[in-house]
Design a protein around this motif. Structure first.
Motif: not given
Length: 276
Positions: A110, A57, A214, A204, A55, A248-250, A53, A108, A252
């Protein structure tokens, strides 16, 4: 008499010949039963496998206050009267495993970009009068989390979920600039690892049979730690922690079997035709 006997014989012969003929005319044709239409079944999909993934944000950080030591006359402790952190961006990546249709986990990382800080403190200036300072700095952080999620269900390609994470954050404060009536002073910023945790919710959406969009919200808390070092008879100072609220946006990418993939149908050929 002969005529009556002849007519009776003729009638009997006619009935013997015509009876089968008329009976044949009333024989029902054979009934043909057609086989039912072919049945189509879908193979069950076994979900699971590794995914990666990425992401980005936009987040708002909340400063929970800070205390510091003073070495004036008399020595003691002080605290910030106010403190505010500006919003900032972050970017992250992770690797995870889809255990089944409803449960998955991931790790994860970040990187939280610089968030500017502005605050104020009250104290006694060199002339003995009360004075107020203006303090400016900024912080960055690397947030590492182990997360677990519950995928509630999938409707029209959309899968809402909830989750939680636990881990740590490496926080670095920049130099704290302190401006008062007596002049300007600087304190080296503190840095170090801290405990952190998070809670999230989102959804998602299947873009392809392996790629999902996501989008969600995450709340994360970073425990308190050293904010700045000693300088000019003040310090060190320790903040009481940082709360962040993230939009958040991403994407996968699923390596294993994804719930976005359509099941493969299995068609059965029609059976033979039966007749009576």
């Amino acid at each position: 008499m002969f005529n009556k006997a002849g007519m009776a014989l003729f009638a009997a012969l006619f009935a013997g010949v015509a009876g089968p003929v008329f009976a044949a005319d009333f024989v029902e044709p054979p009934v043909i039963e057609h086989a039912p239409p072919p049945a189509v079944y879908e193979q069950p999909v076994e979900y699971g496998g590794w995914y990666i993934r990425g992401d980005i944000d936009y987040h708002w950080s909340k400063f929970r206050g800070a205390d510091y030591i003073t070495y004036g006359d008399p020595p003691g402790t002080g605290r910030f009267d106010s403190g505010k952190l500006e919003s900032a961006f972050s970017a992250g990546a992770g690797v995870g495993y889809q255990i089944n249709q409803h449960f998955r986990t991931d790790l994860t990382a970040d990187w939280m970009s610089k968030s500017e800080f502005r605050g104020s403190t009250s104290g006694i200036c060199l002339d003995g009068d009360p004075c107020t300072s203006v303090d400016t700095s900024s912080y960055t952080a690397l947030l590492l989390l182990a997360n677990a999620y519950v995928d509630i269900g999938t409707w029209h390609g959309i899968t809402p979920y909830v989750g939680a994470g636990i881990g740590g954050a490496w926080v670095k404060w920049d130099t704290l600039h302190n401006s008062t009536e007596d002049g300007e002073f600087s304190h080296s910023g503190g840095k170090g690892w801290r405990f952190a945790y998070a809670a999230m919710a989102g959804a998602s959406y299947c873009l392809t049979d392996r790629v999902k969009l996501d989008v969600g919200y995450r709340y994360s808390h970073i425990n308190g730690g050293k904010m700045f070092d000693f300088a000019s008879n003040v310090g060190p100072g320790y903040d009481k922690g940082i709360d962040t609220h993230e939009v958040r946006g991403g994407l996968r990418y699923q390596f294993g079997k994804s719930d976005c993939a359509q099941p493969e149908p299995i068609a059965y050929e029609p059976g033979p035709i039966y007749t009576k």
